[in-house]
Design an enzyme around this catalytic site. Sequence first.
Site, PDB file in Angstrom:
ATOM      1  N   ARG A 108       0.836  -1.206   0.000  1.00  0.00           N
ATOM      2  CA  ARG A 108       0.000   0.000   0.000  1.00  0.00           C
ATOM      3  C   ARG A 108       0.877   1.265   0.000  1.00  0.00           C
ATOM      4  O   ARG A 108       0.973   1.972  -0.999  1.00  0.00           O
ATOM      5  CB  ARG A 108      -0.969  -0.031   1.203  1.00  0.00           C
ATOM      6  N   ASP A 109       1.557   1.529   1.096  1.00  0.00           N
ATOM      7  CA  ASP A 109       2.347   2.764   1.192  1.00  0.00           C
ATOM      8  C   ASP A 109       3.444   2.759   0.128  1.00  0.00           C
ATOM      9  O   ASP A 109       3.774   3.801  -0.460  1.00  0.00           O
ATOM     10  CB  ASP A 109       2.980   2.868   2.593  1.00  0.00           C
ATOM     11  N   ASN A 143       9.327   3.942   3.432  1.00  0.00           N
ATOM     12  CA  ASN A 143       9.260   3.562   4.844  1.00  0.00           C
ATOM     13  C   ASN A 143      10.554   2.861   5.239  1.00  0.00           C
ATOM     14  O   ASN A 143      11.315   2.407   4.388  1.00  0.00           O
ATOM     15  CB  ASN A 143       8.117   2.558   5.060  1.00  0.00           C
ATOM     16  N   CYS A 203       4.234   9.156   0.415  1.00  0.00           N
ATOM     17  CA  CYS A 203       2.872   9.626   0.205  1.00  0.00           C
ATOM     18  C   CYS A 203       2.863  10.594  -0.972  1.00  0.00           C
ATOM     19  O   CYS A 203       3.639  11.547  -0.994  1.00  0.00           O
ATOM     20  CB  CYS A 203       2.362  10.304   1.468  1.00  0.00           C
ATOM     21  N   HIS A 247       9.052   6.804   8.103  1.00  0.00           N
ATOM     22  CA  HIS A 247       9.655   6.870   6.768  1.00  0.00           C
ATOM     23  C   HIS A 247      11.136   7.183   6.974  1.00  0.00           C
ATOM     24  O   HIS A 247      11.519   7.819   7.959  1.00  0.00           O
ATOM     25  CB  HIS A 247       8.945   7.931   5.913  1.00  0.00           C
ATOM     26  N   HIS A 297       5.302   4.502  12.678  1.00  0.00           N
ATOM     27  CA  HIS A 297       5.333   4.383  11.209  1.00  0.00           C
ATOM     28  C   HIS A 297       6.392   5.372  10.714  1.00  0.00           C
ATOM     29  O   HIS A 297       6.118   6.548  10.503  1.00  0.00           O
ATOM     30  CB  HIS A 297       3.933   4.740  10.692  1.00  0.00           C
TER      31      HIS A 297
END
Length: 311
Positions: free
Chosen positions: A16-17, A250, A241, A210, A208
Amino acid sequence: MKILVDTVSVVEVGPRDGLQNEKVTIPTVVKIAYITALGDAGLRVIEAGAFVSPKWVPQMADTAQVYAEIPKDPGVEYPVLVPNMRGLERAIDAGVKSVSIFTAASETFNKRNINMSIDESFENYAPVAVRARAEGMKVRGYVSTAFGCPYEGEVLPEKVLEVSARLLDLGCYEVSVGDTIGVGTPMQVQGVIGVLMQVIPASKLAMHFHDTRGTALANTLAALEMGIATFDASSGGLGGCPYAPGASGNMATEDLVYMLDSMAIETGVDLNRLVKAASIVAPYLDHPLPGRYLQACTKGQMPFATSTPVQ
Ligand code: HMG
Ligand code: MG
């Protein structure tokens, strides 16, 4: 270093990310094979996609098909992002069991990312969370820009606490505290977590990070020292993002697992299989994967286990 955590839950966000930020289109079959391989590597929570507007994030447009066709491992959760009721309805139609709602600790980022102020996002998410829970879904919350905003700069820890507490009030079982643009540093991380833990137990917090400025692993150690035991990471270090200029991937899952293995912290993840999973998606990207462990492997160094853990 004093770390009391002996088990870490890794939330894999690569599909996803990671893939949401890629310029090239990754074929749906490749996403399915990638997610399957990540499950085979032992990851128990794998973010499978996002039911967001395909106009805003075209890379996630095939999430329903991806979700439908992943061979579901009963021991694995496959959460998806939902930005509104429309997204939740798509998740319900797809048979999804776990969703994530996402907002931010800074107004400008939130507006750019979901076209809502922070307050508007909570008005939007309140019925979404009620409906999701009524459907028996787990609901996770994200707070973006918790360590700095690409538009506003500094973000106060008190604001991160306020937004996190509001997400928990909506019934989120956990809040993932996001360093969206990878500006956080270890002492800052401990400061923010210290403020959060005045109200929220560590068991309801995930980090989370990055890795834009190379501080993600150091930040993870700092968070482990505070008792945090859930970390989001992205296979190969994919990520970013589309609405955070300059944001890069990430923390790489391989780098995280390599470090935790050396500390005898249990993750249930097999490093060699993780490398294999990344090698499924790598040929479809227009750049090398940034993860450091993976780069060491591709530069000819054998994947190897870490040295004997120091007890
Ligand atoms: P909007 O334009 O204000 O909404 O977008 P709208 O209601 O006016 O809808 C616009 C169009 O999208 C309409 O279509 C809707 O039907 C459609 P049209 O009538 O023009 O044909 N639409 C949808 N379609 C499919 N699924 C939906 C949906 N909703 C509306 N759910 C909206 C508002 C929230 C939809 C938009 O801003 C959006 O989708 N944003 C998502 C952005 C995103 O995915 N960002 C990346 C994820 S967050 C992240 O990466 C950070 C994180 O990793 C943590 C961290 O690192 O900090 C989680
Ligand atoms: Mg992110």
